[in-house]
Design a protein around this motif. Structure first.
Motif, PDB file in Angstrom:
ATOM      1  N   CYS A  58      35.869 115.705   8.910  1.00  0.00           N
ATOM      2  CA  CYS A  58      36.670 115.060   9.954  1.00  0.00           C
ATOM      3  C   CYS A  58      37.037 116.024  11.078  1.00  0.00           C
ATOM      4  CB  CYS A  58      37.937 114.464   9.358  1.00  0.00           C
ATOM      5  SG  CYS A  58      37.645 113.050   8.266  1.00  0.00           S
ATOM      6  N   ALA A  59      36.835 117.326  10.863  1.00  0.00           N
ATOM      7  CA  ALA A  59      37.159 118.308  11.893  1.00  0.00           C
ATOM      8  C   ALA A  59      35.971 118.618  12.790  1.00  0.00           C
ATOM      9  CB  ALA A  59      37.665 119.601  11.247  1.00  0.00           C
ATOM     10  N   LEU A  60      34.814 118.030  12.535  1.00  0.00           N
ATOM     11  CA  LEU A  60      33.635 118.322  13.354  1.00  0.00           C
ATOM     12  C   LEU A  60      33.723 117.690  14.739  1.00  0.00           C
ATOM     13  CD1 LEU A  60      30.879 117.999  10.616  1.00  0.00           C
ATOM     14  CD2 LEU A  60      31.848 120.094  11.582  1.00  0.00           C
ATOM     15  N   PRO A  61      34.119 116.418  14.872  1.00  0.00           N
ATOM     16  CA  PRO A  61      34.387 115.889  16.218  1.00  0.00           C
ATOM     17  C   PRO A  61      35.820 116.213  16.610  1.00  0.00           C
ATOM     18  CG  PRO A  61      34.558 114.119  14.633  1.00  0.00           C
ATOM     19  CD  PRO A  61      34.181 115.345  13.853  1.00  0.00           C
ATOM     20  N   THR A  62      36.168 115.988  17.856  1.00  0.00           N
ATOM     21  CA  THR A  62      37.549 116.217  18.279  1.00  0.00           C
ATOM     22  C   THR A  62      38.432 115.072  17.806  1.00  0.00           C
ATOM     23  OG1 THR A  62      37.236 115.068  20.389  1.00  0.00           O
ATOM     24  CG2 THR A  62      36.722 117.428  20.324  1.00  0.00           C
ATOM     25  N   SER A  63      39.695 115.384  17.555  1.00  0.00           N
ATOM     26  CA  SER A  63      40.640 114.349  17.138  1.00  0.00           C
ATOM     27  C   SER A  63      40.834 113.316  18.243  1.00  0.00           C
ATOM     28  CB  SER A  63      41.986 114.985  16.763  1.00  0.00           C
ATOM     29  OG  SER A  63      42.500 115.750  17.853  1.00  0.00           O
ATOM     30  N   ALA A  64      40.718 113.746  19.498  1.00  0.00           N
ATOM     31  CA  ALA A  64      40.865 112.810  20.611  1.00  0.00           C
ATOM     32  C   ALA A  64      39.748 111.770  20.602  1.00  0.00           C
ATOM     33  CB  ALA A  64      40.872 113.572  21.932  1.00  0.00           C
ATOM     34  N   SER A  65      38.537 112.184  20.272  1.00  0.00           N
ATOM     35  CA  SER A  65      37.421 111.241  20.227  1.00  0.00           C
ATOM     36  C   SER A  65      37.580 110.258  19.079  1.00  0.00           C
ATOM     37  CB  SER A  65      36.103 112.003  20.090  1.00  0.00           C
ATOM     38  OG  SER A  65      35.851 112.763  21.250  1.00  0.00           O
ATOM     39  N   LEU A  66      37.998 110.737  17.924  1.00  0.00           N
ATOM     40  CA  LEU A  66      38.229 109.834  16.795  1.00  0.00           C
ATOM     41  C   LEU A  66      39.334 108.827  17.120  1.00  0.00           C
ATOM     42  CD1 LEU A  66      37.996 112.298  13.776  1.00  0.00           C
ATOM     43  CD2 LEU A  66      36.377 110.495  14.382  1.00  0.00           C
ATOM     44  N   TYR A  88      35.847 109.279   6.912  1.00  0.00           N
ATOM     45  CA  TYR A  88      36.007 107.860   7.206  1.00  0.00           C
ATOM     46  C   TYR A  88      37.331 107.650   7.944  1.00  0.00           C
ATOM     47  CZ  TYR A  88      36.377 102.805   6.560  1.00  0.00           C
ATOM     48  OH  TYR A  88      36.495 101.452   6.780  1.00  0.00           O
ATOM     49  N   ARG A  89      37.274 106.824   8.978  1.00  0.00           N
ATOM     50  CA  ARG A  89      38.482 106.501   9.738  1.00  0.00           C
ATOM     51  C   ARG A  89      38.439 105.025  10.123  1.00  0.00           C
ATOM     52  NH1 ARG A  89      42.133 109.335  13.371  1.00  0.00           N
ATOM     53  NH2 ARG A  89      42.970 107.938  14.961  1.00  0.00           N
ATOM     54  N   MET A  90      39.442 104.280   9.695  1.00  0.00           N
ATOM     55  CA  MET A  90      39.570 102.882  10.085  1.00  0.00           C
ATOM     56  C   MET A  90      40.770 102.757  11.014  1.00  0.00           C
ATOM     57  SD  MET A  90      39.741  99.353   7.861  1.00  0.00           S
ATOM     58  CE  MET A  90      41.263  99.762   6.993  1.00  0.00           C
ATOM     59  N   GLY A  91      40.527 102.296  12.234  1.00  0.00           N
ATOM     60  CA  GLY A  91      41.613 102.133  13.187  1.00  0.00           C
ATOM     61  C   GLY A  91      42.529 100.981  12.805  1.00  0.00           C
ATOM     62  N   ARG A  92      43.643 100.918  13.450  1.00  0.00           N
ATOM     63  CA  ARG A  92      44.574  99.818  13.209  1.00  0.00           C
ATOM     64  C   ARG A  92      44.118  98.571  13.961  1.00  0.00           C
ATOM     65  NH1 ARG A  92      50.380 102.938  14.111  1.00  0.00           N
ATOM     66  NH2 ARG A  92      50.210 104.353  12.326  1.00  0.00           N
ATOM     67  N   GLU A  93      44.424  97.445  13.371  1.00  0.00           N
ATOM     68  CA  GLU A  93      44.157  96.174  14.052  1.00  0.00           C
ATOM     69  C   GLU A  93      45.014  96.119  15.314  1.00  0.00           C
ATOM     70  OE1 GLU A  93      45.338  91.588  13.196  1.00  0.00           O
ATOM     71  OE2 GLU A  93      44.463  92.699  11.524  1.00  0.00           O
ATOM     72  N   GLU A  94      44.388  95.813  16.442  1.00  0.00           N
ATOM     73  CA  GLU A  94      45.114  95.833  17.703  1.00  0.00           C
ATOM     74  C   GLU A  94      44.647  94.710  18.615  1.00  0.00           C
ATOM     75  OE1 GLU A  94      44.343  99.480  19.704  1.00  0.00           O
ATOM     76  OE2 GLU A  94      42.199  99.124  19.889  1.00  0.00           O
ATOM     77  N   SER A  95      45.451  94.449  19.639  1.00  0.00           N
ATOM     78  CA  SER A  95      45.117  93.406  20.598  1.00  0.00           C
ATOM     79  C   SER A  95      43.937  93.835  21.442  1.00  0.00           C
ATOM     80  CB  SER A  95      46.317  93.105  21.500  1.00  0.00           C
ATOM     81  OG  SER A  95      47.414  92.640  20.736  1.00  0.00           O
ATOM     82  N   LEU A  96      43.114  92.863  21.823  1.00  0.00           N
ATOM     83  CA  LEU A  96      41.980  93.131  22.683  1.00  0.00           C
ATOM     84  C   LEU A  96      42.423  93.016  24.131  1.00  0.00           C
ATOM     85  CD1 LEU A  96      38.926  93.700  22.808  1.00  0.00           C
ATOM     86  CD2 LEU A  96      38.574  91.226  22.916  1.00  0.00           C
ATOM     87  N   PRO A  97      42.342  94.092  24.917  1.00  0.00           N
ATOM     88  CA  PRO A  97      42.806  94.042  26.313  1.00  0.00           C
ATOM     89  C   PRO A  97      42.086  92.958  27.106  1.00  0.00           C
ATOM     90  CG  PRO A  97      42.372  96.303  25.632  1.00  0.00           C
ATOM     91  CD  PRO A  97      41.837  95.417  24.552  1.00  0.00           C
ATOM     92  N   GLY A  98      42.875  92.193  27.883  1.00  0.00           N
ATOM     93  CA  GLY A  98      42.305  91.174  28.747  1.00  0.00           C
ATOM     94  C   GLY A  98      42.059  89.836  28.091  1.00  0.00           C
TER      95      GLY A  98
END
Length: 266
Positions: A58-66, A88-98
């Motif tokens: 998980c440290a190979l890409p930047t944390s900002a990109s993840l 593995y990284r699963m983002g949080r469920e969020e609203s779709l802009p627009g």
């Protein structure tokens, strides 16, 4: 008494040019340095050394990109056996802009595998053989969605849609190491049983390829990744198959420490 003109350069000693005496009326260049130029430090291992271990996938890409690809998620890194590492990284469920009421979910999986040498083939040759077989299978499955990339020694990407998920995969070989970045996403409407919309090809592919470029750059500069004393990573998760939208359960097992007997112990 006549006044003569001095046509040669005026030389003044340090003694007459010190204290309250006025400075010289012109600038003089300092003598060239006689010290040899500083030598650049040499790498402890050649730039083509085989990869041996990954401290933290998980440290190979930047944390900002993840964070940008899978917002609000948590990173989970683990090792499978002696030659495979994952993040593995699963983002949080969020609203779709627009689009009011619509929701979206994004996931990132990074898988790395290091090939070892055999009696008849070097580690890089083994990795090339594995990469070629995997590339041919993926090319046949993706068809026109297969694309050759210029990352590392060999690379390609592809896109597919599975169960409402849009998934892009970028696979790269760097010497004796092969890694794959999988970027998956889906969007769904406000109503409960509405159909899910896969993340489109350009969005998914751009995210996977961007992350692959970052990982390749990090690996090329990683001296510890080619060290025989490279640090180890957490043990493998209890499950190796990922279902869409679910994170793998991870069981971290501390490394065992072998006790050594001191002289004189019974």
């Amino acid at each position: 008494m006549g006044i003569g003109l001095v046509t040669g350069p005026v030389l003044r000693s340090a003694e007459t040019n010190s204290g309250t005496d006025s400075p010289l009326p012109f600038a003089t260049e300092p003598p060239p340095s006689t010290q040899p130029p500083a030598k650049r430090p040499h790498a402890t291992r050649p730039p083509t050394a085989d990869f041996t271990a990954i401290a933290n996938a998980c440290a190979l890409p930047t944390s900002a990109s993840l964070q940008r690809l899978a917002p609000g998620g948590d990173n989970k890194a683990w090792r499978t056996g002696n030659d495979d590492w994952s993040c593995y990284r699963m983002g949080r469920e969020e609203s779709l802009p627009g689009t009011p009421g619509h929701r979206q979910l994004r996931r990132v999986l990074i898988s790395l595998s290091i090939a070892s040498a055999t009696r008849s083939h070097s580690a890089t040759e083994q990795a090339h053989k594995t990469f070629t077989a995997q590339r041919d299978r993926d090319h046949a499955a993706w068809g026109r969605r297969y694309r050759v990339l210029h990352i590392g020694d060999d690379a390609y990407s592809g896109y597919s849609e599975i169960g409402g998920d849009g998934k892009a995969e970028t696979t790269v070989r760097l010497r004796n190491l092969i890694f794959t970045v999988t970027y998956t996403g889906t969007t769904w409407p406000p109503r409960l049983l509405g159909p899910h919309t896969p993340m489109p090809d350009p969005t998914a592919r751009k995210g996977a390829e961007m992350l692959a470029h970052e990982i390749a750059r990090t690996l090329i500069m990683c001296a510890a990744c080619t060290s025989l004393d490279a640090p180890t990573t957490p043990a493998a998760p209890t499950t190796s198959t990922l279902s869409p939208g679910t994170a793998p359960a991870i069981e971290v097992v501390p490394p065992t420490v072998q006790a050594t007997a001191s002289p004189g112990d019974p």
